[in-house]
Scaffold this motif. Structure first.
Motif, short mmCIF file in Angstrom:
data_model
loop_
_atom_site.label_atom_id
_atom_site.label_comp_id
_atom_site.label_asym_id
_atom_site.label_seq_id
_atom_site.Cartn_x
_atom_site.Cartn_y
_atom_site.Cartn_z
N GLU A 16 0.82 -1.22 0.00
CA GLU A 16 0.00 0.00 0.00
C GLU A 16 0.86 1.26 0.00
OE1 GLU A 16 -3.25 0.13 -0.38
OE2 GLU A 16 -3.29 -2.05 -0.54
N SER A 17 1.79 1.34 0.93
CA SER A 17 2.55 2.58 1.10
C SER A 17 3.80 2.65 0.24
CB SER A 17 2.94 2.76 2.56
OG SER A 17 3.92 1.79 2.94
N GLY A 18 4.33 1.49 -0.15
CA GLY A 18 5.58 1.46 -0.90
C GLY A 18 6.82 1.57 -0.03
N GLU A 19 6.63 1.71 1.28
CA GLU A 19 7.77 1.83 2.18
C GLU A 19 8.36 0.45 2.47
OE1 GLU A 19 6.10 3.74 5.56
OE2 GLU A 19 5.91 5.70 4.56
N PRO A 20 9.68 0.36 2.64
CA PRO A 20 10.29 -0.93 2.96
C PRO A 20 9.76 -1.51 4.26
CG PRO A 20 11.95 0.62 2.20
CD PRO A 20 10.70 1.41 2.39
N ARG A 21 9.60 -2.84 4.26
CA ARG A 21 9.09 -3.54 5.44
C ARG A 21 10.06 -4.65 5.86
NH1 ARG A 21 3.01 -5.51 5.03
NH2 ARG A 21 3.55 -6.06 7.19
N ALA A 22 10.23 -4.79 7.16
CA ALA A 22 11.18 -5.76 7.71
C ALA A 22 10.53 -7.14 7.80
CB ALA A 22 11.67 -5.30 9.08
N LEU A 23 10.42 -7.81 6.65
CA LEU A 23 9.66 -9.05 6.56
C LEU A 23 10.49 -10.24 6.07
CD1 LEU A 23 6.37 -7.72 4.89
CD2 LEU A 23 6.62 -8.56 7.24
N SER A 24 11.79 -10.10 6.01
CA SER A 24 12.58 -11.17 5.38
C SER A 24 12.41 -12.50 6.10
CB SER A 24 14.06 -10.77 5.32
OG SER A 24 14.58 -10.56 6.62
N HIS A 25 12.39 -12.49 7.43
CA HIS A 25 12.26 -13.75 8.15
C HIS A 25 10.91 -14.42 7.87
CE1 HIS A 25 16.02 -13.09 10.05
NE2 HIS A 25 15.62 -12.11 10.85
N ALA A 26 9.85 -13.61 7.78
CA ALA A 26 8.53 -14.15 7.49
C ALA A 26 8.47 -14.72 6.07
CB ALA A 26 7.47 -13.07 7.67
N VAL A 27 9.10 -14.05 5.12
CA VAL A 27 9.11 -14.53 3.75
C VAL A 27 9.90 -15.84 3.67
CG1 VAL A 27 9.88 -14.05 1.39
CG2 VAL A 27 8.78 -12.25 2.73
N LEU A 28 11.03 -15.91 4.36
CA LEU A 28 11.82 -17.13 4.35
C LEU A 28 11.05 -18.29 4.99
CD1 LEU A 28 15.29 -15.65 5.33
CD2 LEU A 28 14.72 -16.72 3.16
N ALA A 29 10.33 -17.99 6.05
CA ALA A 29 9.53 -19.04 6.69
C ALA A 29 8.42 -19.51 5.76
CB ALA A 29 8.94 -18.52 8.00
N MET A 30 7.82 -18.59 5.05
CA MET A 30 6.77 -18.94 4.09
C MET A 30 7.34 -19.85 3.00
SD MET A 30 3.52 -18.28 3.29
CE MET A 30 3.25 -16.75 4.20
N ALA A 31 8.50 -19.52 2.48
CA ALA A 31 9.12 -20.34 1.44
C ALA A 31 9.44 -21.73 1.97
CB ALA A 31 10.39 -19.66 0.93
N ALA A 32 9.95 -21.81 3.21
CA ALA A 32 10.31 -23.10 3.78
C ALA A 32 9.08 -23.97 4.00
CB ALA A 32 11.06 -22.89 5.09
N ARG A 33 7.98 -23.37 4.45
CA ARG A 33 6.76 -24.15 4.70
C ARG A 33 6.20 -24.74 3.43
NH1 ARG A 33 5.42 -20.01 8.39
NH2 ARG A 33 4.02 -19.02 6.87
N GLN A 34 6.35 -24.02 2.33
CA GLN A 34 5.79 -24.52 1.07
C GLN A 34 6.65 -25.62 0.48
OE1 GLN A 34 4.52 -21.50 -1.59
NE2 GLN A 34 3.20 -20.51 -0.07
N GLY A 35 7.90 -25.73 0.95
CA GLY A 35 8.70 -26.92 0.70
C GLY A 35 8.98 -27.24 -0.75
N GLN A 36 9.27 -26.22 -1.58
CA GLN A 36 9.57 -26.46 -2.98
C GLN A 36 11.02 -26.13 -3.31
OE1 GLN A 36 6.62 -23.99 -4.90
NE2 GLN A 36 5.06 -25.60 -4.78
N GLY A 37 11.85 -26.15 -2.29
CA GLY A 37 13.25 -25.80 -2.51
C GLY A 37 13.51 -24.31 -2.46
N ASP A 38 12.45 -23.52 -2.26
CA ASP A 38 12.64 -22.07 -2.23
C ASP A 38 13.55 -21.66 -1.08
OD1 ASP A 38 10.81 -22.30 -4.19
OD2 ASP A 38 9.21 -21.17 -3.21
#
Length: 365
Positions: A16-38
């Motif tokens: 929405e705002s375009g401002e940077p968000r400190a979400l890297s750990h959440a994104v990495l966790a999301m990738a790991a849960r989906q379990g496709q090698g991401d």
């Protein structure tokens, strides 16, 4: 055929705002849960508003291009579930309060380097090209030194800093240069001399380890590659592919010169630093320092001299026509810095600049 791999750092921004968000750990966790090698492709970076991915080593540029688009789109997909987007921006156009990662290494950097660490919310692109030995790798490093500033100008994608125009095309390159080990280096007599300097630098205690030796180009500590580290993360995948083509061409050209007994150009580090500064300031929109003459020339002249220098290697790898086409497009439409500034001039909104960059980040090659 030399293999090529790419590491790209992306900025995580609020949808929405375009401002940077400190979400890297959440994104990495999301990738790991989906379990496709991401989880193997993506990594956390120094700041939590960043996400890094690394491609596999590829010989065919078409395969490298597909993988770059794939990981950019996967990163965008994961971020979207968290109300965020990914942008291939080397600095944030909007003001940001950087958040250093919680890992031990990142906290060590914050403690030892203070404000320098805090202000390193910048995104770069590193290109790895295979070499046969450390001897060949150091010979390559010696010979590509004068050409790296042109890669900065081509990839420049960071004109804004904390909501203001920096008056630079690659302000990231200026911020990155604050690290004590960053920048161009002298010629090395041998691979042994290179490794001895690395050991001596670490022994000072200023650097945590050899991973902190931030030369513009270095031997990778983990892979049999030369790693070229000067570029901003490129706005569009097409530019990243061109960058990879040119870096492979530089490495192959330098290796051929070494095998033919041609000595490297003995250009002082002081001149290389000036060429680097000029490239970060000008991008493609003003003069650059000629890699051959070390004198000011139009940016197009410097770019064409690079292209002609690596032309035989591009032709032998089958990359010439595609590289020429991609280069023509960038010279016509502009690099990331020019596109960002033109978007601001059209919309009068840095928020719209971020939107445009988000759109281009995951575009087709």
């Amino acid at each position: 055929m030399r293999s090529v791999g790419v590491e790209e750092e992306l900025l995580l921004v609020d949808s929405e705002s375009g401002e940077p968000r400190a979400l890297s750990h959440a994104v990495l966790a999301m990738a790991a849960r989906q379990g496709q090698g991401d989880d193997e492709a993506f990594e956390a970076e120094l700041h939590r508003q960043q996400l890094e991915f690394a491609t596999s080593p590829r010989e065919a540029m078409s395969e490298l291009a597909q993988e770059i688009v794939q990981w950019r789109r996967e990163a965008a997909r994961h971020a979207e579930t968290l109300g965020a987007s990914v942008a291939a921006l080397a600095t944030s156009p909007l003001p940001v309060n950087p958040k250093v990662g919680t890992g031990e290494r990142h906290q060590w950097l914050a403690e030892h380097f203070g404000l320098t660490t805090l202000e390193q919310l910048t995104c770069g692109c590193h290109v790895h090209v295979s070499v046969e030995s450390d001897d060949e790798g150091v010979a390559v490093l010696n010979r590509i030194r004068p050409w790296l500033s042109v890669l900065i100008a081509l990839s420049a994608n960071s004109p804004f800093w904390q909501g203001k125009d920096s008056d630079y095309s690659s302000y990231r390159s200026r911020v990155w240069g604050r690290w004590p080990s960053a920048g161009p280096v002298e010629l090395f007599d041998s691979a042994d001399a290179y490794h001895e300097q690395i050991r001596a630098m670490v022994a000072t205690g200023v650097l945590k380890d050899q991973g902190m030796v931030y030369f513009d180009a270095r031997l990778s500590a983990n892979y049999p590659t030369v790693e070229v580290r000067v570029a901003d993360v490129c706005l569009e995948p097409s530019m990243t592919v061109l960058l990879a083509m040119l870096v492979r061409g530089l490495v192959e050209t330098a290796a051929r010169q070494w095998r033919a007994g041609e000595p490297p150009a003995e250009i002082p580090v002081a001149l290389l630093r000036l060429a680097t500064w000029r490239a970060g300031r000008s991008g493609l929109d003003d003069q650059l320092v000629s890699p051959v003459l070390m004198r000011p020339v139009p940016a197009l002249t410097a770019v064409e001299s690079l292209f002609e220098y690596v032309r035989p290697a591009l032709e032998d790898s089958g990359d010439y026509d595609e590289a020429r086409s991609r280069l023509a497009r960038i010279l016509r439409d502009g690099n990331g810095a020019r596109i960002q500034r033109e978007t601001l001039a059209r919309t009068d909104s840095l928020r719209d600049v971020v939107d445009e960059c988000v759109r281009r980040t995951s575009s087709a090659v």
